[in-house]
Design a protein around this motif. Structure first.
Motif, PDB file in Angstrom:
ATOM      1  N   GLY A 198      -7.189  45.969  67.137  1.00 51.91           N
ATOM      2  CA  GLY A 198      -7.428  47.097  68.021  1.00 51.91           C
ATOM      3  C   GLY A 198      -8.020  48.296  67.297  1.00 51.91           C
ATOM      4  N   ILE A 199      -7.804  48.353  66.000  1.00 47.97           N
ATOM      5  CA  ILE A 199      -8.250  49.540  65.254  1.00 47.97           C
ATOM      6  C   ILE A 199      -9.764  49.778  65.333  1.00 47.97           C
ATOM      7  N   PRO A 200     -10.611  48.753  65.085  1.00 47.09           N
ATOM      8  CA  PRO A 200     -12.051  49.028  65.201  1.00 47.09           C
ATOM      9  C   PRO A 200     -12.455  49.511  66.583  1.00 47.09           C
ATOM     10  N   ILE A 201     -11.756  49.035  67.608  1.00 50.80           N
ATOM     11  CA  ILE A 201     -12.105  49.471  68.963  1.00 50.80           C
ATOM     12  C   ILE A 201     -11.753  50.940  69.152  1.00 50.80           C
ATOM     13  N   ILE A 202     -10.547  51.311  68.670  1.00 54.41           N
ATOM     14  CA  ILE A 202     -10.145  52.714  68.809  1.00 54.41           C
ATOM     15  C   ILE A 202     -11.093  53.608  68.005  1.00 54.41           C
ATOM     16  N   LEU A 203     -11.460  53.146  66.791  1.00 55.55           N
ATOM     17  CA  LEU A 203     -12.438  53.904  66.004  1.00 55.55           C
ATOM     18  C   LEU A 203     -13.747  54.013  66.774  1.00 55.55           C
ATOM     19  N   GLY A 204     -14.143  52.908  67.411  1.00 60.13           N
ATOM     20  CA  GLY A 204     -15.376  52.904  68.199  1.00 60.13           C
ATOM     21  C   GLY A 204     -15.323  53.956  69.289  1.00 60.13           C
ATOM     22  N   MET A 229      -2.168  43.419  86.605  1.00 59.61           N
ATOM     23  CA  MET A 229      -1.305  44.597  86.696  1.00 59.61           C
ATOM     24  C   MET A 229      -1.278  45.350  85.372  1.00 59.61           C
ATOM     25  N   MET A 230      -1.239  44.586  84.278  1.00 61.93           N
ATOM     26  CA  MET A 230      -1.200  45.228  82.959  1.00 61.93           C
ATOM     27  C   MET A 230      -2.475  46.030  82.709  1.00 61.93           C
ATOM     28  N   ILE A 231      -3.608  45.475  83.148  1.00 64.57           N
ATOM     29  CA  ILE A 231      -4.871  46.172  82.936  1.00 64.57           C
ATOM     30  C   ILE A 231      -4.859  47.510  83.670  1.00 64.57           C
ATOM     31  N   SER A 232      -4.096  47.569  84.767  1.00 70.50           N
ATOM     32  CA  SER A 232      -4.060  48.818  85.530  1.00 70.50           C
ATOM     33  C   SER A 232      -3.196  49.879  84.874  1.00 70.50           C
ATOM     34  N   VAL A 233      -2.378  49.494  83.905  1.00 69.61           N
ATOM     35  CA  VAL A 233      -1.410  50.446  83.367  1.00 69.61           C
ATOM     36  C   VAL A 233      -2.052  51.723  82.812  1.00 69.61           C
ATOM     37  N   PRO A 234      -3.131  51.610  82.006  1.00 69.84           N
ATOM     38  CA  PRO A 234      -3.718  52.873  81.526  1.00 69.84           C
ATOM     39  C   PRO A 234      -4.184  53.772  82.668  1.00 69.84           C
ATOM     40  N   VAL A 292      -7.097  59.605  74.351  1.00 70.22           N
ATOM     41  CA  VAL A 292      -5.732  59.160  74.667  1.00 70.22           C
ATOM     42  C   VAL A 292      -5.769  57.978  75.631  1.00 70.22           C
ATOM     43  N   ILE A 293      -6.601  58.100  76.670  1.00 69.37           N
ATOM     44  CA  ILE A 293      -6.684  57.023  77.652  1.00 69.37           C
ATOM     45  C   ILE A 293      -7.213  55.741  77.008  1.00 69.37           C
ATOM     46  N   SER A 294      -8.218  55.886  76.160  1.00 69.70           N
ATOM     47  CA  SER A 294      -8.801  54.698  75.556  1.00 69.70           C
ATOM     48  C   SER A 294      -7.818  53.999  74.630  1.00 69.70           C
ATOM     49  N   ILE A 295      -7.052  54.794  73.897  1.00 65.15           N
ATOM     50  CA  ILE A 295      -6.044  54.177  73.032  1.00 65.15           C
ATOM     51  C   ILE A 295      -5.015  53.439  73.885  1.00 65.15           C
ATOM     52  N   LEU A 296      -4.615  54.060  74.982  1.00 65.43           N
ATOM     53  CA  LEU A 296      -3.676  53.393  75.885  1.00 65.43           C
ATOM     54  C   LEU A 296      -4.271  52.085  76.393  1.00 65.43           C
ATOM     55  N   PHE A 297      -5.577  52.121  76.704  1.00 64.59           N
ATOM     56  CA  PHE A 297      -6.252  50.943  77.211  1.00 64.59           C
ATOM     57  C   PHE A 297      -6.181  49.810  76.187  1.00 64.59           C
ATOM     58  N   VAL A 298      -6.512  50.147  74.953  1.00 68.35           N
ATOM     59  CA  VAL A 298      -6.476  49.122  73.897  1.00 68.35           C
ATOM     60  C   VAL A 298      -5.048  48.604  73.731  1.00 68.35           C
ATOM     61  N   LEU A 299      -4.089  49.517  73.704  1.00 67.70           N
ATOM     62  CA  LEU A 299      -2.696  49.103  73.532  1.00 67.70           C
ATOM     63  C   LEU A 299      -2.242  48.214  74.678  1.00 67.70           C
ATOM     64  N   SER A 300      -2.659  48.542  75.900  1.00 68.33           N
ATOM     65  CA  SER A 300      -2.180  47.724  77.015  1.00 68.33           C
ATOM     66  C   SER A 300      -2.827  46.341  76.974  1.00 68.33           C
ATOM     67  N   ASN A 301      -4.081  46.275  76.466  1.00 62.76           N
ATOM     68  CA  ASN A 301      -4.677  44.958  76.276  1.00 62.76           C
ATOM     69  C   ASN A 301      -3.879  44.120  75.295  1.00 62.76           C
ATOM     70  N   ILE A 302      -3.474  44.776  74.212  1.00 60.10           N
ATOM     71  CA  ILE A 302      -2.690  44.055  73.206  1.00 60.10           C
ATOM     72  C   ILE A 302      -1.359  43.608  73.804  1.00 60.10           C
ATOM     73  N   THR A 303      -0.726  44.527  74.549  1.00 59.47           N
ATOM     74  CA  THR A 303       0.553  44.169  75.172  1.00 59.47           C
ATOM     75  C   THR A 303       0.387  42.975  76.098  1.00 59.47           C
ATOM     76  N   THR A 304      -0.728  42.960  76.844  1.00 55.96           N
ATOM     77  CA  THR A 304      -0.969  41.838  77.746  1.00 55.96           C
ATOM     78  C   THR A 304      -1.028  40.529  76.970  1.00 55.96           C
ATOM     79  N   ASP A 305      -1.773  40.539  75.867  1.00 56.44           N
ATOM     80  CA  ASP A 305      -1.874  39.325  75.054  1.00 56.44           C
ATOM     81  C   ASP A 305      -0.513  38.878  74.554  1.00 56.44           C
ATOM     82  N   VAL A 306       0.290  39.870  74.128  1.00 63.16           N
ATOM     83  CA  VAL A 306       1.603  39.528  73.605  1.00 63.16           C
ATOM     84  C   VAL A 306       2.480  38.952  74.717  1.00 63.16           C
TER      85      VAL A 306
END
Lengths: 283, 342, 311
Positions: C12-18, C240-245, C285-299
């Motif tokens: 997720g880090i390169p995406i957040i940097l992006g 539903m997870m994608i909607s979280v952010p 902030v929103i984008s970081i949440l987006f990346v995190l929620s994607n990761i959570t979905t995968d987990v």
């Protein structure tokens, strides 16, 4: 185009042509397109901004949908808005589909670094909520139509890019591609002549979806004050009509809503039918 | 054919299909996938239903349990006699009592036929619970016992595995265990060995043979693989383009094929045997005809090597002959091959 | 498991940097001089220079970018141009009203859509199904703005069931203001979600395991509600997870239309006033949440889907 693609797409287009509802929708879309063309060629609706009578006139033969707060003919403004909607939809869909297809096929075909960079780029853009990105771009590119174009193109290419990349990844292993490779064709020739034409079905469906998306977003952005300025659009009309509702005047919101609804509905149904017809699983 | 000890009295049938016709409807018009198919399954026999893909053999087997998708397929004609029931006409409620308990089915690809998100134990006990009101414990021990019978090592542990944790052969054994756990009278096996490699194929076929011996289960084995048929089937039904084109005892069919299609299937067998591990049938040139455009004459006419004028104009009737062992052998051809009855 | 989560976080880090690079380029390179656009035409050069110094805009671009990254790491985005309040405080005060609007809306939309989709898939191909699909397409074809305008006109003006506009912070008081926007949001979302869930379910019903389940003699209800639904629940949870952010972003349209002081309204005001620190903070902030929620979905997938291997 190679044989496989030709037979396959003929079959699916036949299926689409035989779908009467879809063809009806295509007819409706064509009517809108002709109106849009007519407006841009100056055949009619040139007087969309002029005062033609008293304000809040009820519909009559002369003014089919009555007049608005400033005495302008609502029907003519609805017609004119068709042009705005089509320019927004067409520009957004054509440019994004073009960029998306190019990026997607490069990423899918050339693996490695190219792929990594493109995937990173679209994952990044995707991680920024799209309405926010749209607003940020219009904020920078300036309000109005040209700002809208830039905003849509900068964000919308991600959709076609993803699906085309997926298709190309599948196609590059397909037999006819391997055959082309065995015949010694160059990489670019294979990509452009053999692979990209075979992604056209997903591209077409995406085109329709982006068109709808752009028209609907225009309405929202216009309400937020970031969209079309100085000319009528369905968005500005609905926004303007809010104040009229309280006076019990429905013709403006009704006209813009119905005009937009019919076009979007026709596009939605047509996109569905395309998806059905092109779906290789449903035979 | 040891069940033919008394020549003049045919044993009562486990299942008898008469004039079964199935129509598929789609946006592009309808097609008759299976037309006037008749055959009988005797008690304790393995009946092979053979043909290329698209010939209607899978549709036939699914039609027996009424498992075809309701919203675009319809059994338009025919009778499927099972005991006192006509399966074409029984209520859905009765049909559900039969499915799984009296007639069970196994499928080609056990990976996709097993539900990926439930343990195999759950999926087997679910079948038991549907038809028997016994305690969970009893269900569990029944399932584990069945898993043991089909050759699953340490079934008590495997019981809690998900399908993806098993190998392909094990998965098919689980499918078989699931189908047989209620000791059904009839087993419909739709290409049960196609997805497996040769050694596993042989093991699964052996298993089915053992089951037939032990439980007196009557089996319909749907396959495109004549090698499989030769190995285990007592009698054979050959289908082509939705029609039965030849049927008879395995001996008759293999020794004395009368329909050119059957003969061609057989010719293609030894060659493909050398080249691939599956006895596919690609060596017959041409394709199964599009069922939407039904030819007037024999459906095999355009691929047949000995087609005559009559074959194109007039569809042949089914002709039958009874051999010395009192077995009926029938075919649908104007110019049958061979002709010297053995 | 821990290793898997860590690896996903690293991805997720390169995406957040992006995201930080994209937003930085958008606002600092293309955006012109933000201070000048905030202060407007009447500002003196001295005013601009003073404010530039205060906000670090006199530094070189790479240094400004590093400042920006440092802000993100500390979760301190400086002060707003307009209100001079710390941006983080503004975000925190906006999250509550936004969540009160979006969370009930998401839950209701999902509940209603999944139920309708189930009915539709259960009666697939029959009249009920066709009717529901048609209604969903119609629902999707009406503009969001029309739902809002008509909703407000009919339910708050003609039939005064709800407040037309405004907000009160009290936990009970807020609902008289929030009910109508929640209804609108549910109506808008239901068309899309129903269609998505229906197609997921229909896709599942074509799988072989469904035939196996029927072949066991199970009832249609059991096949659909147990076998199909458990498989379909993975894509449902994903959506539903994608909607979280988006719960946190709030709804730009609804919040501004109904005057709810949430995140969306905050962003609109910031855009209007060219309040760059707020816009930048919000985006990242929103984008970081987006990346995190994607990761959570995968987990979550890895936990719930027995097929997913963690390697």
């Amino acid at each position: 185009m190679n044989v496989v693609a030709r037979i396959w797409s003929q079959r699916s287009f036949q299926k689409l042509r035989r779908n009467k509802v879809a063809m009806g929708c295509l007819g409706i879309i064509s009517v809108y397109a002709i109106v849009a063309l007519g407006v841009s060629l100056g055949w009619f609706a040139g007087d969309h901004d002029s005062r033609v009578g008293a304000k809040y006139l009820e519909p009559s033969l002369e003014h089919l949908l009555g007049t608005d707060r400033q005495g302008r003919d609502i029907f003519i403004r609805v017609l004119y808005s068709t042009k705005v909607a089509f320019s927004v939809g067409l520009v957004a869909a054509v440019v994004s589909v073009f960029i998306g297809t190019a990026m997607g096929s490069l990423a899918g075909y050339f693996h490695g670094k190219v792929d990594a960079v493109i995937v990173w780029l679209y994952s990044t853009i995707q991680s920024i909520p799209y309405l926010l990105l749209l607003m940020a771009v219009t904020y920078i590119a300036g309000k109005g139509l040209s700002g809208l174009y830039v905003a849509f193109c900068a964000t919308y290419w991600v959709g076609p890019c993803r699906v085309v990349r997926g298709e190309v990844l599948k196609l590059r292993e397909a037999e006819f591609v391997q055959a082309a490779r065995a015949l010694g064709f160059g990489r670019w020739r294979i990509l452009i002549r053999h692979i990209v034409p075979n992604t056209m079905h997903v591209v077409l469906v995406n085109f329709a979806l982006l068109f709808i998306g752009a028209i609907k977003s225009e309405v929202i952005l216009s309400y937020l004050g970031l969209g079309v300025q100085g000319e009528p659009s369905w968005g500005t009309m609905i926004d303007q009509a809010r104040a009229e509702l309280i006076n019990g005047f429905f013709w403006q919101i009704g006209g813009a809503t119905v005009a937009m609804f019919v076009l979007v509905l026709a596009f939605n149904i047509f996109a569905d039918a395309m998806q059905d017809a092109f779906d290789p699983k449903a035979k | 054919m040891n069940n033919l000890s008394s020549p003049n009295r045919m044993p009562p049938m486990a299942l008898s299909v008469t004039d079964l016709t199935v129509r598929f409807d789609s946006d592009q018009g309808s097609l008759i996938a299976v037309e006037n198919v008749s055959f009988q399954l005797r008690h304790g026999e393995i009946l092979g239903v053979v043909g290329e893909s698209g010939c209607g053999k899978t549709v036939t087997s699914k039609a027996i349990l009424r498992l075809l998708p309701e919203h675009f397929s319809k059994i338009t004609n025919g009778k499927i006699q099972f005991g006192n029931d006509d399966l074409v006409r029984v209520t859905e409620q009765r049909m559900r009592q039969i499915r799984g308990a009296e007639i069970a089915m196994i499928f080609q690809d056990p990976m996709s036929a097993l539900n990926p998100v439930f343990t195999i134990g759950y999926q087997i006990t679910e079948a038991i619970a549907q038809h028997r009101s016994i305690s969970r414990k009893a269900q569990q021990s029944m399932a584990i016992d069945m898993l043991k019978q089909v050759g699953i090592p340490s079934p008590e542990r495997r019981f809690f595995d998900y399908p993806h944790q098993l190998s392909g052969g094990m998965r098919q054994r689980v499918m078989i265990a699931m189908a047989l756990v209620l000791n059904p009278k009839v087993l419909l096996a739709d290409e049960p060995t196609t997805a497996l490699d040769v050694t596993l194929q042989a093991q699964i076929l052996d298993l089915m043979d053992t089951i037939r011996e032990k439980h007196k289960t009557s089996i319909i084995l749907v396959t495109h693989d004549l090698g499989v048929v030769a190995e285990v089937c007592d009698r054979v039904v050959v289908m082509y383009a939705g029609r039965v084109v030849e049927q008879g005892s395995a001996v008759d069919i293999f020794k004395n094929p009368r329909h050119p299609y059957t003969a061609r299937l057989m010719e293609s067998l030894p060659q493909s045997d050398r080249h691939s591990r599956h006895h596919r049938l690609p060596t017959i040139s041409g394709l199964v005809p599009d069922l939407r455009q039904r030819p007037a004459g024999c459906r095999f006419a355009d691929r047949c090597l000995i087609t005559q004028q009559r074959c194109v104009q007039e569809e042949p009737e089914l002709v039958s002959e009874v051999n010395a062992a009192h077995e009926t052998h029938s075919w649908r051809c104007h110019y049958p091959l061979g002709g010297m009855s053995t | 498991m821990t290793a898997y989560v860590l690896r996903r976080l690293l991805h997720g880090i390169p995406i957040i940097l992006g995201v930080t690079i994209v937003t930085f380029i958008l606002f600092h390179v293309f955006g012109g001089n933000p201070i000048a656009s905030f202060l407007g035409k009447n500002a003196t050069l001295a005013d601009i220079a003073a404010m530039e110094k205060e906000y670090g805009f006199d530094k070189s671009l790479p240094l400004q970018y590093l400042d920006y990254l440092y802000q993100i790491i500390r979760f301190d985005f400086g002060r707003s141009f307009a209100t001079r309040e710390p941006v983080v405080d503004m975000i925190i005060s906006g999250v509550g009203p936004s969540l009160s609007l979006t969370l009930p809306a998401l839950l209701l939309t999902s509940l209603i859509s999944v139920s309708i989709a189930l009915v539709s898939a259960f009666f697939r191909g029959q009249l009920v199904d066709r009717l529901l699909v048609f209604l969903a397409v119609i629902g999707m074809s009406v503009s969001f703005l029309v739902y809002i305008v008509l909703g407000q006109y009919l339910l708050a003006f003609k039939l005064p069931l709800f407040q037309i506009h405004g907000y009160e912070a009290g936990f009970i008081d807020r609902w008289q203001y929030l009910s109508l926007p929640i209804i609108v949001m549910v109506v808008v979302g239901t068309g899309y979600d129903t269609r998505f869930y229906r197609s997921v379910m229909v896709e599942e019903t074509t799988k072989d395991y469904i035939v196996t389940a029927f072949a066991k003699g199970l009832s249609r209800r059991r096949v659909m509600f147990v076998h199909m639904l458990k498989n379909a629940s993975l894509p449902i949870i994903t959506r539903m997870m994608i909607s979280v952010p988006f719960l946190v972003t709030g709804s730009l349209l609804l919040e501004s239309f109904f005057g709810i002081p949430g995140m969306g309204n905050m962003l609109l005001t910031a855009l209007d006033q060219a309040d760059l620190p707020v816009i930048k903070a919000y985006t990242v902030v929103i984008s970081i949440l987006f990346v995190l929620s994607n990761i959570t979905t995968d987990v979550l997938y890895a936990i719930f889907d027995p097929r997913v291997k963690l390697s």
